[in-house]
Design an enzyme around this catalytic site. Sequence first.
Site, PDB file in Angstrom:
ATOM      1  N   ASP A 127       0.882  -1.164   0.000  1.00  0.00           N
ATOM      2  CA  ASP A 127       0.000   0.000   0.000  1.00  0.00           C
ATOM      3  C   ASP A 127       0.925   1.221   0.000  1.00  0.00           C
ATOM      4  OD1 ASP A 127      -2.323   1.621   0.392  1.00  0.00           O
ATOM      5  OD2 ASP A 127      -1.788   1.738   2.512  1.00  0.00           O
ATOM      6  N   LYS A 138      -7.073  -4.665  -5.264  1.00  0.00           N
ATOM      7  CA  LYS A 138      -5.703  -4.907  -4.781  1.00  0.00           C
ATOM      8  C   LYS A 138      -5.399  -6.404  -4.750  1.00  0.00           C
ATOM      9  CE  LYS A 138      -4.904  -0.794  -1.923  1.00  0.00           C
ATOM     10  NZ  LYS A 138      -4.383  -0.319  -0.620  1.00  0.00           N
ATOM     11  N   ASP A 178      -0.191   5.100   0.811  1.00  0.00           N
ATOM     12  CA  ASP A 178      -0.487   6.119   1.816  1.00  0.00           C
ATOM     13  C   ASP A 178      -0.507   5.504   3.213  1.00  0.00           C
ATOM     14  OD1 ASP A 178      -2.580   8.505   0.056  1.00  0.00           O
ATOM     15  OD2 ASP A 178      -1.002   7.194  -0.693  1.00  0.00           O
ATOM     16  N   SER A 187      -2.328   0.812  -4.657  1.00  0.00           N
ATOM     17  CA  SER A 187      -2.777   1.889  -3.774  1.00  0.00           C
ATOM     18  C   SER A 187      -4.162   2.407  -4.120  1.00  0.00           C
ATOM     19  CB  SER A 187      -1.761   3.044  -3.845  1.00  0.00           C
ATOM     20  OG  SER A 187      -2.233   4.162  -3.130  1.00  0.00           O
ATOM     21  N   GLY A 188      -4.905   2.710  -3.073  1.00  0.00           N
ATOM     22  CA  GLY A 188      -6.171   3.426  -3.236  1.00  0.00           C
ATOM     23  C   GLY A 188      -5.938   4.915  -3.363  1.00  0.00           C
ATOM     24  N   GLU A 217      -1.714  10.736   3.970  1.00  0.00           N
ATOM     25  CA  GLU A 217      -2.712  10.342   2.982  1.00  0.00           C
ATOM     26  C   GLU A 217      -2.754  11.458   1.943  1.00  0.00           C
ATOM     27  OE1 GLU A 217      -4.756   7.562   2.879  1.00  0.00           O
ATOM     28  OE2 GLU A 217      -3.755   6.700   4.652  1.00  0.00           O
ATOM     29  N   ASN A 242      -8.968  -1.526   3.562  1.00  0.00           N
ATOM     30  CA  ASN A 242      -8.996  -1.927   2.152  1.00  0.00           C
ATOM     31  C   ASN A 242      -7.758  -2.728   1.747  1.00  0.00           C
ATOM     32  OD1 ASN A 242      -7.314   0.355   2.306  1.00  0.00           O
ATOM     33  ND2 ASN A 242      -7.689   0.911   0.180  1.00  0.00           N
TER      34      ASN A 242
END
Length: 414
Positions: free
Chosen positions: A201, A335, A203, A289-290, A210, A361
């Site tokens: 991930d 992901k 952030d 990554s989101g 973030e 997530n």
Amino acid sequence: MDNNTNKEEQILIRITGKDRPGLTASVMEILARKDAKILDIGQADIHSTLSLGILIRISEQASGQVMKELLFKATELGVNIGFSPVPDEEYENWVSLQGKNRYILTLIGRTLSARQIEAAAKVIARQGLNIDSIRRLTGRMSIMHPERNLRACIEFSLRGTPEDREAMQKELMHISSEMEIDFSFQKDDMYRRMRRLICFDMDSTLIQTECIDELAERAGVGAEVRAITESAMRGEIDFKESFTRRVALLKGLDASVMEDIANTMPITEGVDRLMSVLKRYGYKIAILSGGFTYFGEFLQRKYGIDYVYANELEVGDDGKLTGRYIGEIVDGNRKAELLRLIAQVERVHLAQTIAVGDGANDLKMLGEAGLGIAFHAKPRVVANAKQSINTIGLDGVLYFLGFKDSYLGEQGKL
């Protein structure tokens, strides 16, 4: 012919004292002259003090002379030596245990105390596991310069099968939160020793912020976006819905601010060291990554990362964010899907993959990987993860992979 002439026996030889070059060669020279078979051997050094164990099988005729010569050699070298006979039945029982499952329990902290190790050892004992060896992975601590002691890590090699692995996991996680120590409990198989793909991930994992919150501050909607972000990371609202709402609040922000944010975003402790080592040892590295592609690609250029999958912000002809995104949202399901896809492309077995993340997530990705690590994660994530790192920087991942500081040369020093 007398059968007793060729009868053989097992003898355990224990040598302790100050280590010195050539000691093992001198011992083996004596054993070789009498054709001793080496059934087992192990050595440890603690503060220049040697502990060497050798289990031999040798004819009864030769054993007395060998022990006599070894005693003389021990006196000459200034070490202590002891001998213990091992009956055939006892030896065979020991051999039969070697087929049992093996596990590695790794302990990490800023420092390690007897109280912390005692707590871990009691969990091991309650689960009916035997400690075969203990190995220190970090460098030795400095007494005169304690500021250099950034981390401490030891690794237990265990034999047996836990009586209740789920209960053991819960106990370890409880100790982790109570005593500021991190654990990893892994089966010691070929996949653990052959990890090849690691997915991060971004952030609050690779970077200590973030990015969407940083953009929101520049757009003057920081409080609104942070509230949605925190709710999403706790798993209280659907990620896609929260993402769409947050991006909409960025409408009208000049896209040029992304460059300034990228240049100043705080890199997580240990990332430089971790990336250098992973690249040197041939790992494939991915960011899943989101967050946003712009920042992922910035890190990709900085560290030579192989894959970046994140979300693309739409920019209008006027150079401002439109409040929309382009393409499919990278959420928890995506992901996990991407981890599987990259593993397939790289021809890597899923058991050889690693995933690291901090938010709700990331849970599916962590569960999909052979080794899933929650990093300074939210309570819900820690509760559902099998491994977590909360006490030190991201380079703690290296110890869960079995790296020793001594392997890493200058990379092992900060």
